[in-house]
Design a protein around this motif. Structure first.
Motif, PDB file in Angstrom:
ATOM      1  N   LYS A 289       0.815  -0.815  -0.147  1.00  0.00           N
ATOM      2  CA  LYS A 289       0.636   0.249  -0.238  1.00  0.00           C
ATOM      3  C   LYS A 289       1.260   0.787  -0.025  1.00  0.00           C
ATOM      4  CE  LYS A 289      -3.571   0.574  -0.227  1.00  0.00           C
ATOM      5  NZ  LYS A 289      -4.328   1.127  -1.505  1.00  0.00           N
ATOM      6  N   ALA A 290       0.491   2.081  -0.518  1.00  0.00           N
ATOM      7  CA  ALA A 290       1.698   2.897  -0.926  1.00  0.00           C
ATOM      8  C   ALA A 290       1.034   4.138  -1.579  1.00  0.00           C
ATOM      9  CB  ALA A 290       2.576   3.385  -2.068  1.00  0.00           C
ATOM     10  N   LEU A 291       1.489   5.481  -1.161  1.00  0.00           N
ATOM     11  CA  LEU A 291       0.637   6.613  -1.816  1.00  0.00           C
ATOM     12  C   LEU A 291       2.147   7.214  -1.432  1.00  0.00           C
ATOM     13  CD1 LEU A 291      -1.938   8.269  -2.450  1.00  0.00           C
ATOM     14  CD2 LEU A 291      -1.246   8.413   0.678  1.00  0.00           C
ATOM     15  N   GLY A 292       2.381   8.802  -2.979  1.00  0.00           N
ATOM     16  CA  GLY A 292       3.069   9.523  -2.757  1.00  0.00           C
ATOM     17  C   GLY A 292       3.021  11.452  -3.676  1.00  0.00           C
ATOM     18  N   GLY A 293       3.172  11.623  -3.532  1.00  0.00           N
ATOM     19  CA  GLY A 293       2.870  12.948  -4.280  1.00  0.00           C
ATOM     20  C   GLY A 293       3.338  14.145  -3.066  1.00  0.00           C
TER      21      GLY A 293
ATOM     22  N   PHE B 200       6.157  14.149  -0.228  1.00  0.00           N
ATOM     23  CA  PHE B 200       5.445  12.852   0.358  1.00  0.00           C
ATOM     24  C   PHE B 200       5.823  11.840  -0.462  1.00  0.00           C
ATOM     25  CE2 PHE B 200       1.570  12.722  -0.546  1.00  0.00           C
ATOM     26  CZ  PHE B 200       1.112  12.511   0.465  1.00  0.00           C
ATOM     27  N   THR B 201       6.784  10.175   0.153  1.00  0.00           N
ATOM     28  CA  THR B 201       6.027   9.047  -0.123  1.00  0.00           C
ATOM     29  C   THR B 201       5.907   8.301   1.006  1.00  0.00           C
ATOM     30  OG1 THR B 201       7.497   9.093  -1.441  1.00  0.00           O
ATOM     31  CG2 THR B 201       7.315   7.348  -1.470  1.00  0.00           C
ATOM     32  N   ILE B 202       4.934   7.107   1.541  1.00  0.00           N
ATOM     33  CA  ILE B 202       4.277   6.385   2.026  1.00  0.00           C
ATOM     34  C   ILE B 202       4.247   4.864   1.376  1.00  0.00           C
ATOM     35  CG2 ILE B 202       3.022   5.717   3.567  1.00  0.00           C
ATOM     36  CD1 ILE B 202       2.235   8.779   3.574  1.00  0.00           C
ATOM     37  N   ILE B 203       5.313   3.838   1.735  1.00  0.00           N
ATOM     38  CA  ILE B 203       4.755   2.444   1.699  1.00  0.00           C
ATOM     39  C   ILE B 203       5.437   1.742   2.807  1.00  0.00           C
ATOM     40  CG2 ILE B 203       5.986   0.866  -0.286  1.00  0.00           C
ATOM     41  CD1 ILE B 203       7.358   3.130  -1.399  1.00  0.00           C
ATOM     42  N   MET B 204       4.155   1.092   2.509  1.00  0.00           N
ATOM     43  CA  MET B 204       4.116  -0.220   2.983  1.00  0.00           C
ATOM     44  C   MET B 204       4.004  -1.629   2.746  1.00  0.00           C
ATOM     45  SD  MET B 204       2.333  -2.879   4.943  1.00  0.00           S
ATOM     46  CE  MET B 204       0.586  -3.217   4.135  1.00  0.00           C
ATOM     47  N   ASN B 205       5.437  -2.150   2.863  1.00  0.00           N
ATOM     48  CA  ASN B 205       5.059  -3.757   2.498  1.00  0.00           C
ATOM     49  C   ASN B 205       5.761  -4.859   3.369  1.00  0.00           C
ATOM     50  OD1 ASN B 205       7.983  -3.419  -0.360  1.00  0.00           O
ATOM     51  ND2 ASN B 205       5.841  -2.540  -0.315  1.00  0.00           N
ATOM     52  N   GLN B 206       4.440  -6.275   2.858  1.00  0.00           N
ATOM     53  CA  GLN B 206       3.509  -6.562   2.964  1.00  0.00           C
ATOM     54  C   GLN B 206       3.073  -7.489   4.934  1.00  0.00           C
ATOM     55  OE1 GLN B 206       4.570  -9.679   1.669  1.00  0.00           O
ATOM     56  NE2 GLN B 206       5.566  -8.106  -0.069  1.00  0.00           N
ATOM     57  N   GLY B 207       2.120  -6.380   4.446  1.00  0.00           N
ATOM     58  CA  GLY B 207       1.358  -6.412   5.484  1.00  0.00           C
ATOM     59  C   GLY B 207       0.005  -7.794   5.195  1.00  0.00           C
TER      60      GLY B 207
ATOM     61  N   ASN C 275      -6.524   0.633   2.272  1.00  0.00           N
ATOM     62  CA  ASN C 275      -6.688   2.222   2.078  1.00  0.00           C
ATOM     63  C   ASN C 275      -6.356   3.390   2.756  1.00  0.00           C
ATOM     64  OD1 ASN C 275      -6.370   0.386  -0.268  1.00  0.00           O
ATOM     65  ND2 ASN C 275      -8.417   1.000  -0.928  1.00  0.00           N
ATOM     66  N   ASP C 276      -7.267   3.273   3.707  1.00  0.00           N
ATOM     67  CA  ASP C 276      -7.868   4.166   4.566  1.00  0.00           C
ATOM     68  C   ASP C 276      -6.800   4.249   5.176  1.00  0.00           C
ATOM     69  OD1 ASP C 276      -9.694   6.209   5.089  1.00  0.00           O
ATOM     70  OD2 ASP C 276      -9.476   5.860   6.913  1.00  0.00           O
TER      71      ASP C 276
END
Length: 478
Positions: free
Chosen positions: A429-433, A445-452, A464-465
């Protein structure tokens, strides 16, 4: 971030003040992680760097022979140039239309809806121009020249000719309980037709409709049930031969415009009799259609996370470099970003859309956004991004947050399975801009979550939220 579904996950976050350059958050910011569709900021961004937001693609129709009276004694050649909206998503004000859950995602995600535009708009326009040029009859036939580039993504063709995103939309509307549902196919182009039925069941019953398939000869099969009180359900069928579909659709448009065409209208498209591409380019033009500006097409890709559109930019960059098989596209992406000042050792890409196997560092994602934010067209670039709580893939994320409307960012999602434990694996799940913080600071910013991991599908959607909530917390903190 500390919820059980992330017990085994890694979070990576990078935040920088765009005006001062101050690094505000660095949590594993220099480590590589899978960004999923955040990858599109690199592929679409490279096209932006190459051509600029006002760039337009012109799709021409050529003629191979002279016109005698009102008769063309030869063929019409529709030359695919990579326009992936091709008039089918253009609103009256000249901007691109999209729904927050677009038809490209209709099969895996429930709730996708259609825009109101006619997907055959460009072909109808071109056909009317052919008629207006003085041609009433074509003794030859129509050939689609799709040689500009050839590529694939996840087993589906990436082609320079695109009608309705190379999909056939199948809309299922319930009838009365016990009666067949109504099934509409858009666009309606021969020889494609619906085979099968969907039964309407009692209100509150199960709505279970299989993804459309084909048994050949243009038959699109569909079956299942739909509850009588259900909203219409959209499904899509992906075309395996877009050029042949476009050829038939254009012939039908010509006939509607009053132009007769020789040859079998549903024959398989073949370019074997065409001269070389440079010679086709020199043939007389009888019609042409201009795409939306790149900024609007980029908006379509970014807002709804249109995979094939992002990959089309990789192929266009490859074609620009003189390589038709799309293989040079990613190297061109790298060159363009390096020329813009980005350290490209912080990215490793296998495609332009964000499938498995792409890696970036969060700090690199921030650096890329900083480059775009420093451009004179920065506001146009920012406008292509989904807006937190407002539209696109962020429409339903943090809608009641004070950060809603102030975060402009590309989402990224990769989901897999964990067969050992019968649960969902949240690969990414990622979000960046960029965002305007509560105090008025401009942040990248960049936010990345790997392997939940999540036991239920609801946990996948909740992620997502969760990532949106992290972005909102950053926006409020600074």
């Amino acid at each position: 971030m500390n919820q059980p579904r992330y017990d085994n996950a890694q979070w990576l976050i990078s935040v920088t003040d765009l005006d001062s350059g101050e690094v505000l958050i660095d949590l594993n910011g220099s480590q590589m992680a899978e960004p999923a569709s955040f990858t599109k900021t690199y592929s679409v961004g490279a096209a932006w760097l190459k051509w600029g937001p006002e760039h337009v693609i012109t799709t021409p129709v050529k003629r191979t022979a002279e016109v005698d009276g009102a008769t063309l004694n030869g063929d019409l050649v529709l030359v695919g140039m990579g326009d992936f909206t091709f008039g089918g998503r253009t609103k009256p004000d000249g901007t691109v239309d999209f729904t927050d859950l677009d038809h490209n995602d209709a099969n895996p995600l429930p709730g996708a809806t259609l825009t109101t535009e006619d997907p055959l708009t460009a072909l109808n326009d071109l056909a009317a121009q052919v008629k207006a040029s003085g041609i009433d009859a074509v003794t030859g036939t129509v050939v689609v020249d799709d040689r500009l580039f050839q590529g694939t993504l996840a087993g589906e063709p990436i082609t320079p000719i695109v009608v309705n995103q190379n999909l056939i939309d199948v809309l299922v509307t319930p009838g009365a309980a016990g009666e067949p549902a109504t099934i509409e196919m858009t666009p309606a182009v021969a020889p494609w037709h619906i085979v099968g039925t969907v039964a309407t069941v009692a209100p509150g019953g199960d709505t279970e409709i299989a993804d459309p398939d084909s048994t050949g000869d243009g038959a699109i099969t569909i079956s299942g049930t739909i509850a009588a009180d259900s909203e219409p359900v959209l499904k899509v069928f992906a075309l395996e031969d877009p050029a042949s579909f476009a050829r038939t659709a254009f012939i039908e448009a010509l006939v509607r415009a009053g132009v007769s065409v020789g040859g079998d209208p549903v024959a398989v498209n073949s370019t074997t009799a065409l001269p070389a591409q440079d010679q086709v380019e020199e043939l007389p033009t009888v019609a042409e259609f201009d795409s939306l500006p790149l900024a609007q097409q980029a908006t379509y890709v970014m807002k709804i996370s249109y995979n094939r559109g992002a990959q089309t930019y990789v192929c266009l960059l490859s074609a620009e470099a003189g390589v038709a098989d799309c293989s040079a596209g990613l190297a061109e992406v790298g060159k363009l970003w390096a020329e813009a000042g980005l350290d490209t050792t912080g990215i490793s890409l296998v495609d332009g859309s964000g499938l498995n196997g792409n890696y970036v560092t969060p700090a690199n994602g921030v650096a890329a956004q900083a480059i775009m934010a420093a451009r004179p067209d920065a506001d146009q670039w920012r406008a292509t991004m989904p807006i937190l709580g407002v539209d696109g893939s962020l429409a339903m994320v943090q809608t009641d947050s004070p950060a809603a409307g102030k975060v402009f960012a590309k989402t990224g999602t990769l989901v897999g399975g964990d067969a050992v434990n019968d649960r969902y694996r949240l690969n990414t799940k990622a979000l960046g801009g960029v965002m305007e913080s509560e105090s008025g600071r401009n942040l990248a910013f960049t936010i990345i979550m790997n392997q939940g991991f999540a036991d239920e599908i609801d946990g996948v959607f909740a992620a997502n939220d969760d990532v949106g909530a992290v972005a909102a917390a950053i926006q409020q903190e600074f």
